[in-house]
Design an enzyme around this catalytic site. Structure first.
Site, PDB file in Angstrom:
ATOM      1  N   PRO A   1       2.753   2.440  12.174  1.00 29.04           N
ATOM      2  CA  PRO A   1       3.230   3.835  12.571  1.00 29.04           C
ATOM      3  C   PRO A   1       2.793   4.133  14.079  1.00 29.04           C
ATOM      4  O   PRO A   1       1.806   3.873  14.295  1.00 29.04           O
ATOM      5  CB  PRO A   1       2.689   4.587  11.621  1.00 29.04           C
ATOM      6  CG  PRO A   1       2.145   3.910  10.391  1.00 29.04           C
ATOM      7  CD  PRO A   1       1.605   2.483  10.935  1.00 29.04           C
TER       8      PRO A   1
ATOM      9  N   VAL B   1     -11.486   3.024  13.906  1.00 26.47           N
ATOM     10  CA  VAL B   1     -12.884   3.708  14.315  1.00 26.47           C
ATOM     11  C   VAL B   1     -14.018   2.674  14.250  1.00 26.47           C
ATOM     12  O   VAL B   1     -14.743   2.590  15.125  1.00 26.47           O
ATOM     13  CB  VAL B   1     -12.992   4.959  13.661  1.00 26.47           C
ATOM     14  CG1 VAL B   1     -14.562   5.471  13.936  1.00 26.47           C
ATOM     15  CG2 VAL B   1     -12.021   5.915  13.932  1.00 26.47           C
TER      16      VAL B   1
ATOM     17  N   TYR C   1       0.812  -1.163  -0.042  1.00 29.58           N
ATOM     18  CA  TYR C   1      -0.092  -0.052  -0.026  1.00 29.58           C
ATOM     19  C   TYR C   1       0.994   1.274  -0.059  1.00 29.58           C
ATOM     20  O   TYR C   1       0.774   2.141  -0.855  1.00 29.58           O
ATOM     21  CB  TYR C   1      -0.624  -0.135   1.227  1.00 29.58           C
ATOM     22  CG  TYR C   1      -1.868   1.059   1.391  1.00 29.58           C
ATOM     23  CD1 TYR C   1      -2.987   1.116   0.445  1.00 29.58           C
ATOM     24  CD2 TYR C   1      -1.623   2.134   2.465  1.00 29.58           C
ATOM     25  CE1 TYR C   1      -4.098   2.231   0.517  1.00 29.58           C
ATOM     26  CE2 TYR C   1      -2.644   3.094   2.354  1.00 29.58           C
ATOM     27  CZ  TYR C   1      -3.643   3.335   1.667  1.00 29.58           C
ATOM     28  OH  TYR C   1      -4.430   4.136   1.696  1.00 29.58           O
TER      29      TYR C   1
ATOM     30  N   ARG D   1       1.124   9.879  14.252  1.00 31.87           N
ATOM     31  CA  ARG D   1       0.729  10.405  12.639  1.00 31.87           C
ATOM     32  C   ARG D   1       0.000  11.565  12.947  1.00 31.87           C
ATOM     33  O   ARG D   1      -1.074  11.521  13.721  1.00 31.87           O
ATOM     34  CB  ARG D   1      -0.130   9.425  11.984  1.00 31.87           C
ATOM     35  CG  ARG D   1       0.033   9.694  10.568  1.00 31.87           C
ATOM     36  CD  ARG D   1      -0.985   8.789   9.877  1.00 31.87           C
ATOM     37  NE  ARG D   1      -0.222   7.577   9.537  1.00 31.87           N
ATOM     38  CZ  ARG D   1      -0.727   6.298   9.332  1.00 31.87           C
ATOM     39  NH1 ARG D   1      -2.116   6.397   9.444  1.00 31.87           N
ATOM     40  NH2 ARG D   1      -0.068   5.455   9.192  1.00 31.87           N
TER      41      ARG D   1
END
Ligand code: NAD
Ligand code: UDP
Length: 312
Positions: free
Chosen positions: A273, A189, A146, A276
């Site tokens: 990560p 979410v 990606y 961010r």
């Protein structure tokens, strides 16, 4: 800008369908193109039969020619669960899909906007992330299909612009949420909301100290429309700079739905990560854009949506 002919690739997906709504509501013509990998016809069904709307089942890895003025190139799975399902297909979608759309833009003289991502910054050593940061991306990890796919897609855009004069716009989208995310989407979410509504424990990966900055979908769509309509090529960050730990997000959603729910901690996925947050100074000054909808309010609208779809 009434009367423009728009092609929205990935138009039956989460962000794409909201964009289709906005373009249709503005009286423009829309061709929605999708292979339904993560998109749903139901997301755009309200426009079926409208004289300005067309729906095409097509995979962007195959060439196609359509006479349009604008190409909003969003086709690509965005959830790590979905883009890692068939990583070679994801890389093909980013490379060949963008190559095919740029070739079409060149032939028909259309302006093309690429939906790129904050993932081009990888697991960033610079925080928050301005557009000038070149990123820290693993070329061989499970997220690389990606991340590197979007990086080469950006490269293709700029080379088509330099070599062939194709009119491009590149937006780097940060974590976006809202109605029409799939219940099994896998992103944080929707996962937390669906788990909470089902009375299940919320699954936190790692210790939940990693951060993300969540943008409500309506804000994102306003930003990308402004970018497409303006004169700035990008790449431009569009996202909400309010940063939260995943633990804070879980607490917020639990409080809104069912304060008695438990948290379960699962291993942090590879290359996830740790932080961010977008710098959006450029979007503020070049587009006069900034997000309007705080997380609290956006979550309420998203929870309402999931309550409705889950009882159907
Ligand atoms: P999504 O998965 O809901 O939508 C992607 C759409 O593209 C789906 O309708 C899917 O069926 C379609 N698609 C996938 N591969 C295709 C192919 N080969 N041919 C034709 N259609 C194909 O994801 P989304 O959140 O709506 O993301 C839309 C775009 O925005 C993606 O390009 C994504 O990389 C980018 N983006 C999204 C976010 C976010 O937080 N939502 C963040 C960064 C970037
Ligand atoms: N995450 C989590 N529980 C979940 C899903 C995701 O703790 O059920 C974490 C995930 O590890 C990441 C963050 O939430 O640190 C955002 O994940 P998401 O898949 O939404 O997006 P991305 O990692 O691409 O930003």
């Amino acid at each position: 800008m009434a009367g423009l002919r728009n092609l929205v690739t990935g138009g039956a997906g989460f962000v794409g369908s909201h964009l289709v709504d906005r373009l249709m509501e503005a009286g423009e013509e829309v061709i929605c193109l999708d292979n339904y990998f993560t998109g749903r016809k139901a997301n755009v069904s309200r426009w079926h039969g409208h004289p300005c709307f067309e729906l095409i089942r097509h995979d962007v890895t195959e060439p196609i020619r359509l006479e349009v003025d604008r190409i909003w190139h969003l086709a690509c799975p965005a959830s790590p669960v979905h883009y890692q399902h068939n990583p070679i297909k994801t890389a093909k979608t980013s490379f060949l899909g963008t190559y095919n759309m740029l070739g079409m833009a060149r032939r028909v003289g259309a302006r093309l906007l690429l939906a790129s991502t904050s993932e081009v910054y990888g697991d960033p050593e610079v925080h928050p992330q301005p557009e000038s940061y070149r990123g820290s991306v693993n070329t061989i990890g499970v997220r690389s299909c990606y991340d590197e796919g979007k990086r080469i897609a950006e490269t293709l855009c700029f080379d088509y612009n330099r070599m062939h004069g194709v009119d491009i716009r590149v937006v780097r989208i940060f974590n976006t949420y809202g109605p029409r995310m799939l219940p099994d989407d896998g992103r944080v979410v929707s996962n937390f909301i669906v788990q909470a509504l089902r009375g299940e424990p919320l699954t936190l990966y790692g210790d939940g100290s990693q951060t993300r900055s969540f943008c409500y979908v309506d804000d994102l769509v306003s930003g990308i429309i402004k970018l497409m309509n303006g004169g700035h090529v990008g790449p431009l960050n569009i996202g909400n700079p309010c940063e939260f730990t995943i633990y804070q997000l879980a607490e917020l959603i639990r409080r809104k739905i069912n304060p008695s729910l438990e948290f379960v901690f699962k291993p942090l996925p590879s290359d996830d990560p740790l932080q961010r947050q977008p710098v959006i100074d450029a979007a503020r000054s070049l587009l006069q854009w900034e997000p309007q909808i705080p997380l609290d309010q956006g979550l309420d609208a998203t929870i309402k949506y999931f309550r409705e779809v889950m009882i159907r």
